[in-house]
Write a protein that holds these residues in place. Structure first.
Motif, PDB file in Angstrom:
ATOM      1  N   SER A  45       0.619  -0.969   0.344  1.00 30.10           N
ATOM      2  CA  SER A  45       0.037   0.037   0.066  1.00 30.10           C
ATOM      3  C   SER A  45       1.098   1.196   0.393  1.00 30.10           C
ATOM      4  CB  SER A  45      -0.601  -0.058   1.279  1.00 30.10           C
ATOM      5  OG  SER A  45       0.197   0.543   2.332  1.00 30.10           O
ATOM      6  N   TYR A  46       2.146   0.820   0.146  1.00 29.90           N
ATOM      7  CA  TYR A  46       2.830   2.399   0.363  1.00 29.90           C
ATOM      8  C   TYR A  46       3.875   2.451  -0.770  1.00 29.90           C
ATOM      9  CZ  TYR A  46       1.915   3.421   5.472  1.00 29.90           C
ATOM     10  OH  TYR A  46       0.847   3.347   6.542  1.00 29.90           O
ATOM     11  N   MET A  47       3.890   1.878  -1.962  1.00 29.35           N
ATOM     12  CA  MET A  47       4.725   1.615  -2.814  1.00 29.35           C
ATOM     13  C   MET A  47       3.965   2.048  -4.025  1.00 29.35           C
ATOM     14  SD  MET A  47       6.036  -2.748  -3.437  1.00 29.35           S
ATOM     15  CE  MET A  47       6.670  -3.406  -2.036  1.00 29.35           C
ATOM     16  N   PRO A  48       4.750   2.583  -5.635  1.00 30.30           N
ATOM     17  CA  PRO A  48       4.777   3.423  -6.004  1.00 30.30           C
ATOM     18  C   PRO A  48       2.923   2.466  -6.713  1.00 30.30           C
ATOM     19  CG  PRO A  48       7.020   3.068  -6.047  1.00 30.30           C
ATOM     20  CD  PRO A  48       6.451   2.399  -4.719  1.00 30.30           C
ATOM     21  N   SER A  49       2.724   3.232  -7.366  1.00 27.73           N
ATOM     22  CA  SER A  49       1.276   2.297  -7.826  1.00 27.73           C
ATOM     23  C   SER A  49       1.572   1.152  -9.246  1.00 27.73           C
ATOM     24  CB  SER A  49       0.625   3.396  -8.818  1.00 27.73           C
ATOM     25  OG  SER A  49      -0.392   4.030  -7.787  1.00 27.73           O
ATOM     26  N   CYS A  50       3.471   2.016  -9.756  1.00 27.79           N
ATOM     27  CA  CYS A  50       3.149   1.084 -10.518  1.00 27.79           C
ATOM     28  C   CYS A  50       4.201  -0.523 -10.383  1.00 27.79           C
ATOM     29  CB  CYS A  50       4.426   1.722 -11.905  1.00 27.79           C
ATOM     30  SG  CYS A  50       5.883   2.545 -11.003  1.00 27.79           S
ATOM     31  N   ILE A  51       4.722  -0.203  -9.166  1.00 28.77           N
ATOM     32  CA  ILE A  51       5.082  -1.507  -9.149  1.00 28.77           C
ATOM     33  C   ILE A  51       3.878  -2.396  -8.166  1.00 28.77           C
ATOM     34  CG2 ILE A  51       6.523  -2.418  -7.143  1.00 28.77           C
ATOM     35  CD1 ILE A  51       8.183   0.416  -7.438  1.00 28.77           C
ATOM     36  N   ALA A  52       3.187  -1.781  -6.978  1.00 30.29           N
ATOM     37  CA  ALA A  52       2.018  -2.906  -7.136  1.00 30.29           C
ATOM     38  C   ALA A  52       1.016  -2.959  -7.008  1.00 30.29           C
ATOM     39  CB  ALA A  52       1.268  -1.579  -5.776  1.00 30.29           C
ATOM     40  N   ASP A  53       0.810  -2.005  -8.294  1.00 25.55           N
ATOM     41  CA  ASP A  53      -0.162  -2.835 -10.099  1.00 25.55           C
ATOM     42  C   ASP A  53       0.651  -4.282 -10.011  1.00 25.55           C
ATOM     43  OD1 ASP A  53      -1.643  -0.921  -9.185  1.00 25.55           O
ATOM     44  OD2 ASP A  53      -0.857   0.472 -11.432  1.00 25.55           O
ATOM     45  N   THR A  54       1.852  -4.452 -11.131  1.00 25.42           N
ATOM     46  CA  THR A  54       2.440  -5.106 -11.440  1.00 25.42           C
ATOM     47  C   THR A  54       2.671  -6.355 -10.023  1.00 25.42           C
ATOM     48  OG1 THR A  54       3.897  -3.484 -12.460  1.00 25.42           O
ATOM     49  CG2 THR A  54       4.664  -5.778 -12.068  1.00 25.42           C
TER      50      THR A  54
END
Length: 318
Positions: free
Chosen positions: A305-314
């Motif tokens: 939940s704290y990661m950049p969206s691009c990383i979390a989405d992947t």
């Protein structure tokens, strides 16, 4: 070298502060069984059922609410006379008002209701988000969010008098949107509502505390193969012929297996982690505002939940 020394000092200080926090939070209030009653919603099965029985064994007066007569009978047959049961449908305001009247007649005085645990919840698993319908969102929000809001606002006058505890069960899916069908949306909303209640109480000096329980995945009825299969198949079967061309039956079966395999890997069988967090929120002298429960919540969902969206989405796609 100086940077390394400073980093080590900071690390040691943080560890010491954490140990001090753990020590402070370990102590419970005095006389948790004396003239203190706890209301729990959603006690037919799962966490609510287990919490009612756990508190009963510790001598706590429990008012366990169930949606079904079967759930109510199970509680009565497996617990002592300290556990009183009520039928409650949190989606109906009249049912909540009736329960409020019954609770006031059960407790010895209006300051005796020490805790309210908003545990009632459902999960609709439609497979792909495109398979959802408005009814799925309305049904899920009615229980998981609006039900908890209605119960909270109805029973809040009693918590103000007791200075007790409000415990709302959300989910790690309320911190990062990982579950479809309105579940994550309802838990995000309940997180926000809980924060508003917690901060708002301070404006007028009320002493009751507000805690949020954020479980990861646990082996309950909602994460079982039968529940997942029934929900996904039901969602796929109502698709139009045109939609089934885009999502053939093979996709539906793959979706079921993917979700079941994920639960087999992620879901913990130790549900006492959740009920222990609920108990701590109810009776600790210094309860936490948030309890992230389960290895996946701590090591996977909350960090995501704290990661950049691009990383979390992947990572979520993987």
């Amino acid at each position: 070298m100086d940077v390394c020394i400073v980093a080590m000092v900071i690390l040691v200080v943080l560890i010491i502060l954490k140990l001090i926090e753990i020590s402070f939070r370990r102590s419970y209030i005095d006389d948790i069984t004396k003239d203190k009653y706890v209301l729990i919603t959603g006690c037919d099965t799962g966490f609510g059922n287990e919490l009612a029985k756990q508190l009963d064994l510790k001598g706590v007066n429990v008012i366990a609410t169930c949606l079904t007569e079967k759930g109510r009978r199970d509680i009565e047959q497996t617990s002592s006379g300290r556990v009183m049961t009520l039928l409650l449908d949190v989606t109906k305001h009249e049912s909540i008002i009736n329960a409020y009247g019954r609770v006031k007649s059960i407790i010895p005085n209006q300051s005796a209701l020490w805790g309210v645990v908003n545990n009632a919840g459902i999960s609709v698993t439609p497979g792909q988000f495109e398979w959802s319908r408005r009814d799925d969102y309305e049904k899920t929000m009615a229980v998981n969010f609006f039900g908890a809001v209605d119960v909270t606002l109805t029973f809040l006058p009693l918590l103000k008098k007791s200075g007790g505890r409000l415990v709302n069960v959300t989910s790690c899916a309320g911190r990062i949107a990982a579950v479809t069908g309105g579940y994550s949306e309802s838990k995000f909303a309940l997180e926000a509502f809980s924060d508003i209640i917690r901060r708002g109480r301070k404006l007028f000096g009320y002493q009751y505390r507000v805690s949020i329980i954020e479980p990861g995945f646990f082996a309950t009825k909602l994460t079982s193969r039968d529940c997942i299969t029934q929900s996904v198949e039901g969602s796929w079967n109502r698709l139009s012929n045109e939609e089934k061309e885009e999502f053939p039956e093979r996709i539906m079966h793959e979706c079921i297996e993917r979700k079941v395999n994920a639960m087999d890997y992620l879901a913990s069988n130790d549900t006492s982690q959740v009920t222990n967090a609920m108990e701590h929120a109810l009776f600790a002298k210094w309860p936490k505002s948030r309890y992230s429960v389960g290895w996946d919540a701590k090591l996977l969902w909350i960090p995501l939940s704290y990661m950049p969206s691009c990383i979390a989405d992947t990572l979520l796609k993987w």
